[in-house]
Design a protein around this motif. Structure first.
Motif, PDB file in Angstrom:
ATOM      1  N   CYS A 149      35.449  47.314  41.794  1.00  0.00           N
ATOM      2  CA  CYS A 149      36.163  48.291  42.386  1.00  0.00           C
ATOM      3  C   CYS A 149      37.395  47.693  43.153  1.00  0.00           C
ATOM      4  N   THR A 194      33.487  40.138  47.786  1.00  0.00           N
ATOM      5  CA  THR A 194      34.545  41.049  48.544  1.00  0.00           C
ATOM      6  C   THR A 194      35.815  40.743  48.139  1.00  0.00           C
ATOM      7  N   GLY A 221      38.862  42.764  43.510  1.00  0.00           N
ATOM      8  CA  GLY A 221      38.471  43.593  42.381  1.00  0.00           C
ATOM      9  C   GLY A 221      39.322  43.500  41.045  1.00  0.00           C
ATOM     10  N   GLN A 243      40.422  46.593  45.604  1.00  0.00           N
ATOM     11  CA  GLN A 243      40.293  46.334  47.094  1.00  0.00           C
ATOM     12  C   GLN A 243      38.784  46.256  47.859  1.00  0.00           C
ATOM     13  N   ARG A 244      37.765  46.340  46.801  1.00  0.00           N
ATOM     14  CA  ARG A 244      36.352  46.297  47.517  1.00  0.00           C
ATOM     15  C   ARG A 244      35.501  44.965  46.960  1.00  0.00           C
TER      16      ARG A 244
END
Length: 461
Positions: free
Chosen positions: A301, A247, A250, A303-304
């Protein structure tokens, strides 16, 4: 060289054509006087043919000279290429010898430092000292990573690393990695999840481990405290895909290919404020994966988070997997009173190993050479439950040879753990044939403990 070869063939064809024309003209000159009824006409015809022969002969002479020059240039070029090849082979040999020296001489003191910090981590320390020890341990891990990366990229360039394909249960590797990075995640306040997989696969275990360790190290480096890292698998028809999800921040879409190139580092600040490295980790992953023909993919992705994956072929049903040491947390009591002898020519390694093993409850004796082993025997020391041996001792002596001589002299068979910085196929095959266990420097305390427990259990069984 192919262009020069084509030009040479063209010149040879043209040379043959001119020779054919030249012969035809001469035949016409010789036969012309007998075919004409007019002496003057015959004379004119002979003069004209002679001029043609002269022109063609000059052209042929020029072409032959050009051909000789081409052949001479080609010979010089081939000699230069041969010399360059010999120089490259010599340089490659020197590089290989240098890497062998670097692998041993640089990793030896690092190995000792890791053993000492491992022993410290086992002690009950106050919070301030515990933070200090953790900082030292992290710094040593960074140095180990940098050195291993430099040595690996050099070995790949030199062609020293060759695949050692075997069949093994994927969980034997993943369980070890999960146990190792569970501790890292705990120290970084990261949630770590792991889904085991018992499928048998066929590839090089150690190279695959390097690939997955790089994925996991990057995930831990860029995931913020409170974030999550997942290690898991997805089965395909004839393969299994191992994935590492994080997490973190990205990766931009236009950088997904560039990150696998040498010295490419993203402009991202590591979540744990540690060094980003040299930007060689994923370049090594790419080379190792290509060597093993294992597809590597990345999805991300901003910020993910990101997902790195490698696809591994399933093993044929008729090939049984090799047995590997069990992974996971090893309780300290499992090594209580275990008699361990350590054979290493480096005194600091002996001291570090003795302190670490003592913290696990082991009864430890150390020796630096054959005389040291003889001294232990003369003192009436009880034979060890496990022998921990460095492969390279002083004066080119092999620790394995000393162990073989010891066992033959005493008429016993002892469990042996060999530690080395040598990743060669010959050594792997030798250790496997002898039935010993192999660990590479610098030794991680958790991996050492797992290996010792495995050997102790195997000797009892």
């Amino acid at each position: 060289m192919s262009r020069m070869k084509q030009e040479l063939e063209t010149l040879q064809i043209e040379n043959a054509r001119l020779n054919k024309i030249n012969r035809a003209l001469i035949e016409r000159v010789e036969a012309g006087s007998g075919l004409s009824t007019s002496p003057y006409a015959a004379f004119e015809q002979a003069v004209a043919l002679a001029e043609q022969v002269k022109a063609r002969t000059a052209e042929l002479t020029q072409l032959n000279e050009q051909l000789r020059q081409e052949i001479s240039e080609r010979s010089r070029a081939e000699a230069s290429l041969l010399e360059a090849k010999q120089d490259a082979e010599q340089a490659n040999l020197s590089k290989t010898k240098f890497l062998a020296a670097v692998s041993h001489d640089l990793l030896q003191p690092l190995n000792a430092a890791r053993l000492f910090t491992g022993a410290l981590e086992e002690q009950p320390l106050n919070e301030a000292l515990q933070k200090l020890v953790n900082s030292v341990s992290h710094s040593l891990a960074d140095v180990e990573s940098l050195l291993s990366t430099l040595v690996d990229i050099s070995k790949l360039d030199a062609g020293v690393i060759q695949p050692d394909i075997s069949v093994f249960l994927l969980r034997d590797l993943l369980d070890n990695l999960a146990a190792e990075y569970q501790q890292v995640a705990r120290s970084e306040n990261i949630r770590f999840a792991y889904v085991s997989c018992s499928l048998p696969v066929q590839t090089d275990l150690h190279l695959l481990a390097r690939i997955l360790r790089n994925f996991l190290a990057n995930a831990m480096r860029y995931t913020l405290p409170g974030g999550k890292v997942l290690l898991g698998c997805r089965r395909r028809k004839t393969s299994v895909v191992v994935q590492v999800l994080d997490t973190g921040p990205g990766i931009p879409a236009d950088k997904l290919e560039a990150i696998f190139q040498e010295f490419q580092r993203l402009e991202l600040n590591p979540a744990n404020h540690r060094d980003q490295g040299l930007g060689l980790g994923l370049a090594i992953v790419d080379r190792m994966a290509r060597m093993l023909n294992l597809p590597v993919k990345v999805k991300s992705c901003l910020q993910r988070g990101s997902v790195f994956s490698v696809e591994i072929p399933l093993a044929p049903a008729d090939l049984p997997p090799q047995v590997r040491p069990a992974a996971g947390f090893v309780p300290r009591w499992q090594l209580d009173a275990a008699r361990i002898w350590v054979l290493d020519n480096d005194l600091s390694i002996c001291e570090g190993m003795e302190r670490l093993l003592h913290s696990w409850g082991c009864v430890t004796e150390t020796a630096q050479d054959a005389k040291g082993l003889d001294l232990l025997l003369s003192q009436g020391k009880t034979l060890p439950d496990v022998l921990v041996v460095d492969y390279h001792l002083n004066a080119g002596v092999s620790g394995v040879d000393l162990v073989q001589e010891l066992q033959q002299r005493l008429g016993v068979t002892l469990p042996v753990l060999v530690i080395t910085a040598n990743h060669s196929h010959q050594l792997k095959a030798e250790i496997k044939q002898l039935g010993y266990l192999l660990l590479y420097k610098p030794v991680k305390p958790l991996r050492l403990r797992q290996s010792l427990v495995h050997l102790l259990k195997s000797s009892v069984d």
